[in-house]
Structure formats: C-alpha cells, structure tokens
Design a protein around this motif. Structure first.
Motif, PDB file in Angstrom:
ATOM      1  N   UNK A  96       1.095  -1.320  -0.113  1.00 11.91           N
ATOM      2  CA  UNK A  96       0.044  -0.037  -0.016  1.00 11.91           C
ATOM      3  C   UNK A  96       0.826   1.181   0.053  1.00 11.91           C
ATOM      4  N   UNK A  97       2.078   1.169   0.892  1.00  7.60           N
ATOM      5  CA  UNK A  97       3.035   2.151   0.767  1.00  7.60           C
ATOM      6  C   UNK A  97       3.597   2.489  -0.511  1.00  7.60           C
ATOM      7  N   UNK A  98       3.825   1.495  -0.908  1.00 11.14           N
ATOM      8  CA  UNK A  98       4.664   1.523  -2.436  1.00 11.14           C
ATOM      9  C   UNK A  98       3.588   2.234  -3.569  1.00 11.14           C
ATOM     10  N   UNK A  99       2.516   1.743  -3.375  1.00 17.10           N
ATOM     11  CA  UNK A  99       1.442   2.071  -4.305  1.00 17.10           C
ATOM     12  C   UNK A  99       1.021   3.710  -4.198  1.00 17.10           C
ATOM     13  N   UNK A 100       0.793   4.109  -2.807  1.00 15.14           N
ATOM     14  CA  UNK A 100       0.602   5.697  -2.713  1.00 15.14           C
ATOM     15  C   UNK A 100       1.818   6.326  -3.080  1.00 15.14           C
ATOM     16  N   UNK A 101       2.999   5.869  -2.741  1.00 12.01           N
ATOM     17  CA  UNK A 101       3.956   6.611  -3.044  1.00 12.01           C
ATOM     18  C   UNK A 101       4.210   6.978  -4.804  1.00 12.01           C
ATOM     19  N   UNK A 102       4.220   5.770  -5.277  1.00 12.87           N
ATOM     20  CA  UNK A 102       4.036   5.919  -6.899  1.00 12.87           C
ATOM     21  C   UNK A 102       2.994   6.765  -7.349  1.00 12.87           C
ATOM     22  N   UNK A 103       1.594   6.559  -6.821  1.00 14.71           N
ATOM     23  CA  UNK A 103       0.825   7.326  -7.327  1.00 14.71           C
ATOM     24  C   UNK A 103       0.937   9.014  -7.079  1.00 14.71           C
ATOM     25  N   UNK A 104       1.453   9.241  -5.963  1.00 16.94           N
ATOM     26  CA  UNK A 104       1.750  10.729  -5.727  1.00 16.94           C
ATOM     27  C   UNK A 104       2.810  11.187  -6.521  1.00 16.94           C
ATOM     28  N   UNK A 105       3.829  10.343  -6.953  1.00 13.21           N
ATOM     29  CA  UNK A 105       4.931  10.745  -7.669  1.00 13.21           C
ATOM     30  C   UNK A 105       4.299  10.928  -9.265  1.00 13.21           C
ATOM     31  N   UNK A 106       3.654  10.067  -9.551  1.00 15.06           N
ATOM     32  CA  UNK A 106       3.062   9.983 -10.873  1.00 15.06           C
ATOM     33  C   UNK A 106       2.226  11.526 -11.010  1.00 15.06           C
ATOM     34  N   UNK A 107       1.301  11.746 -10.046  1.00 10.58           N
ATOM     35  CA  UNK A 107       0.213  12.935 -10.012  1.00 10.58           C
ATOM     36  C   UNK A 107       1.285  14.090  -9.924  1.00 10.58           C
ATOM     37  N   UNK A 108       2.260  14.227  -9.144  1.00 12.66           N
ATOM     38  CA  UNK A 108       3.129  15.261  -9.131  1.00 12.66           C
ATOM     39  C   UNK A 108       3.857  15.339 -10.455  1.00 12.66           C
ATOM     40  N   UNK A 109       4.036  14.588 -11.146  1.00 10.22           N
ATOM     41  CA  UNK A 109       4.981  14.645 -12.365  1.00 10.22           C
ATOM     42  C   UNK A 109       3.843  15.205 -13.293  1.00 10.22           C
ATOM     43  N   UNK A 110       2.613  14.829 -13.508  1.00  8.03           N
ATOM     44  CA  UNK A 110       1.665  15.003 -14.251  1.00  8.03           C
ATOM     45  C   UNK A 110       1.303  16.673 -14.110  1.00  8.03           C
TER      46      UNK A 110
END
Length: 443
Positions: free
Chosen positions: A215-229
């Motif tokens: 869950x922590x990995x998925x949340x971190x990945x989502x936040x990184x992708x969202x920030x990049x967008x």
C-alpha cells in the motif's frame, strides 16, 4: 535558605525509606544521609543509585563506578531514542534497571545492548502499546533473568507475538503471572490476555506486513506520478487531443481547467456562444463566423437580431442571453466602439467571464493596428491584456484565423459533446422506464 531546608527535609525522609531491589529490600541505616552522587539528580548508597527524584530525565547521569543498580522510576521518561541514553553508565556493569511508572511509549531497537551485564529489568506501568522484537538483541534476551512488563496498554498486534513466545519458553523470567497481569487490547476494543496473540497465524502476520509495504509503495508511486503530471501541465508540455476535430488544448493549470469544465458542463446554458457585434459588422458575423461555428462545429450561437425575444425589454434580453451562454465572442471595430449597446454587452460579458474564469474572446474586425483604431478605453484595456484574433481577407491569414478560433472554443465543443451524451443516456433511461411501466400495466 529555603532550598537548603527542602534538601534537609528530603534527606531526613529518605533516611527512613527503603530501597526497592529485585528479590530483596534493603533498609537504610538511620545515620546514613544518602549523599547526592550526581549534583542534585541522584542519591547513592553502596552499589545503588536512586534517580527517581529527578523528573523528566533525558539521559542517565554519570555515576560512581561501583553503582550496579539504578532506579529511574517516576522520572517522567517518555522515550528511549537510542542506546546513548545509557552512555554514561556503560562501564559500570549495570545489572539492575528500574523504569517503572514512567510514560515510556517508545524504546529504540537495541537500546539496552550496551548494558552488557543487565540481568534485571522492570518497565511496568508505562505507556507501551507495542514492543517490536528488535527492541532486545538475542544476547540481551539471553542475559535477562527477571523481567517485568505488566500494566502497559499493549495493542494486540503481530509485533508482540515474540513476547508471548518468550514467556512460553522461559516463564520463570517474568516476575508476575502472564495470564493475569499481561493483557492487550484487540481491534474491537476488548481486553484479552496477551497469550491470545499466539493464535495469530504467522503467515497472516507476514501478509499484513507485506500488504502495508504494498500500500505504501502504491501510494508513493501514485503521488509521484500525479506530481509529475501537474508539473507537465504547469509547464504547458502536456497536450490533450480532442477527437473528431484535430484540436490540441494546452492545459496550463489543472485546477482552473477542472473548475472551468465543471461550469461549462452545466445544463443551465442554452447557448454555446454569445456573439456581441455592431449591425455594421453583420456581414462578417452572418456570412463568415456563423457558417463555420454553427454549421461546421455545431455550436449554438446567440445572435441578437435572431434570438432576442420580441416585445421584451432589450436590457432583459441582453442579460438573459448572456447568462445562458457558455462563452462570449466580441467583434471589435470602430462601429462596436460607437454603439452603447455593444459597450453594455462588453461590460456584462467581461464581468461574467471573470466570475466563471473563462477567456473573453476578441476578434478585431479590421487588420489595422490597434493604435489607429477608434476604440473606447475599456476596449483598449482588453486588447492590451488579452490576445485577440485579427480578421484578414487573404487566404493564408484566414486559414490561421479559423485554426486559432476553433482551438479557443475546444472546451465548449467538449462540454457540448458531454451534454449531448448525458441527454442521450437520460432519454434511454426514460425509454426503458416507459417500457417497464407498459409491461407492468399489461400484467
């Protein structure tokens, strides 16, 4: 003088008290004054140091070399963040440590590892909710002969399973009955014996840990992708293509774009564009703009001499049509500047455009420089702060004109498509409901 009296009274009271040890009590002789062995923080007698009179200790003070038993109870200790807490006494050969009745809620992994002779440890009546297995090293666990951890608000979690297993293998180490004094609170708020943790499946505990990591990995990945967008959107490098029209819409601000689309998708609008122009410019509007915007792009225009309600007050007609239009198109010219009605429409459209956070689109009817145009101060201010689209007669300029004008209204086209799809779904649902009613009525 007052502090001296306090110290004398404290010394007299301590002379008659007993020092608590593990498995024995030592009654201090009446003539002993238990002198301070570290400023005013600890009192020492033989091999024992009583530091319980020192509130809010952040470290163990340096004590005489012959001290082996330390009492740190009632000292307001909230956490032991590292093994450095005991740095001053690592060479003393400490065998007994009392941390009862503090507010301990966290103990760092390996905090007791530097106390190589520690055999007796008491931490009852603290605020420990969890106690991971790495709190004690294997060597420390082997050395401990007596342990007291009762009356702590433990939470029934997998990280306490090792404690219950330790009790099963070495019950003699624990001073108090594990069945009666060691409890924990489960997820339902029930207080149960800590041995109930042994019923937890080891595989389930591992799965819980792996699930948390996932869950922590998925949340971190989502936040990184969202920030990049968001960064791409802010830089204007992310482009979205609108199907069927070959239009590219550059999104510069995700939040403002979402708010604008939410407003444009509202069903309260009757027109897609309100066109404000002077009668002298009717040829440009009716023969050039209307065929492209209405016939080709399927946008519904509001044109005053066609869509205003006959017999109504002109002011009411203007206000109602402007409010029922998604966007606003101004055709600037010297005739527009001379018309009071055009100036009124401009003022009203400009106000609504600011409230809705949409652009006020301006077409300059003549290709002359704006410094030579006869325009009003409000028109000049808009032309200085807004990018307008000049109308020219040559073929190359007109191709560019239609491309720019179509791109400006891409969001209106998208909103129109969404509204049409929503209406189609509503009609389908209404049709299905009518069919169901007819079937029910037949039977």
């Amino acid at each position: 003088m007052f502090m001296l009296c306090i110290k004398v009274l404290l010394a007299l009271s301590l002379m008659a008290s007993s020092v608590r040890g593990y498995g024995q009590e030592i009654l201090l002789p009446a003539q002993d004054s238990r002198p301070f062995c570290y400023e005013d923080m600890c009192r020492c007698y033989k091999n024992q140091a009583d530091c319980s009179i020192s509130p809010h200790l952040h470290f163990v003070p340096k004590l005489p070399a012959d001290i082996t038993d330390i009492d740190l109870s009632f000292s307001g200790i909230g956490s032991i963040d590292s093994a450095d807490f005991f740095t001053n006494v690592t060479g003393n050969g400490i065998t007994s440590l009392n941390l009862d009745f503090n507010s301990l809620s966290y103990i760092a992994p390996g905090a007791f590892d530097k106390l190589h002779n520690l055999t007796h440890l008491s931490m009852e009546n603290n605020n420990l909710r969890s106690l991971p297995a790495n709190t004690f090293s294997a060597a420390t666990l082997d050395r401990l002969q007596e342990v007291e951890l009762s009356n702590n608000p433990f939470h029934c979690q997998c990280d306490l399973k090792w404690l219950a297993e330790w009790y099963v293998t070495k019950p003699h180490v624990f001073q108090k009955s594990f069945e009666e004094q060691y409890t924990c609170t489960d997820n339902l708020g029930n207080v149960v014996n800590i041995k109930e943790i042994l019923k937890m499946d080891k595989q389930a505990c591992l799965m819980k840990h792996e699930t948390c990591v996932l869950i922590i990995t998925l949340l971190t990945t989502f936040i990184a992708i969202f920030t990049f967008i968001l960064v791409l959107m802010a830089c204007g490098k992310r482009r979205i293509t609108v199907p069927n029209f070959g239009i590219t819409l550059t999104i510069r601000n995700a939040l403002s774009t979402w708010q604008r689309m939410r407003l444009l998708n509202s069903s309260k609008y009757h027109y897609d564009l309100f066109v404000s122009f002077s009668e002298e410019d009717s040829d440009l509007v009716m023969n050039q703009l209307k065929p492209h915007l209405e016939d080709k792009l399927k946008l519904k225009l509001c044109i005053h001499h066609r869509d205003f309600h006959p017999g109504r007050n002109t002011l009411d007609n203007v206000q109602e049509c402007v409010e029922k239009s998604r966007r606003f198109l101004m055709v600037f010219s010297s005739h527009f500047a001379a018309s009071p009605w055009c100036q009124f429409e401009l003022s009203l459209c400009q106000q609504l455009a600011m409230e809705r956070r949409v652009e006020l689109v301006v077409i300059l009817a003549k290709a002359a420089r704006r410094t030579h145009c006869q325009v009003t101060p409000s028109m000049r201010a808009i032309m200085k702060t807004h990018t307008y689209i000049p109308w020219r007669q040559d073929a190359d300029s007109q191709v560019q004109f239609w491309q720019r004008l179509t791109a400006v209204f891409a969001d209106v086209i998208m909103a129109q498509q969404l509204c049409e799809r929503r209406q189609q779904r509503q009609q389908q649902q209404e049709g299905q409901e009518l069919v169901q009613i007819a079937i029910v009525g037949r039977y």
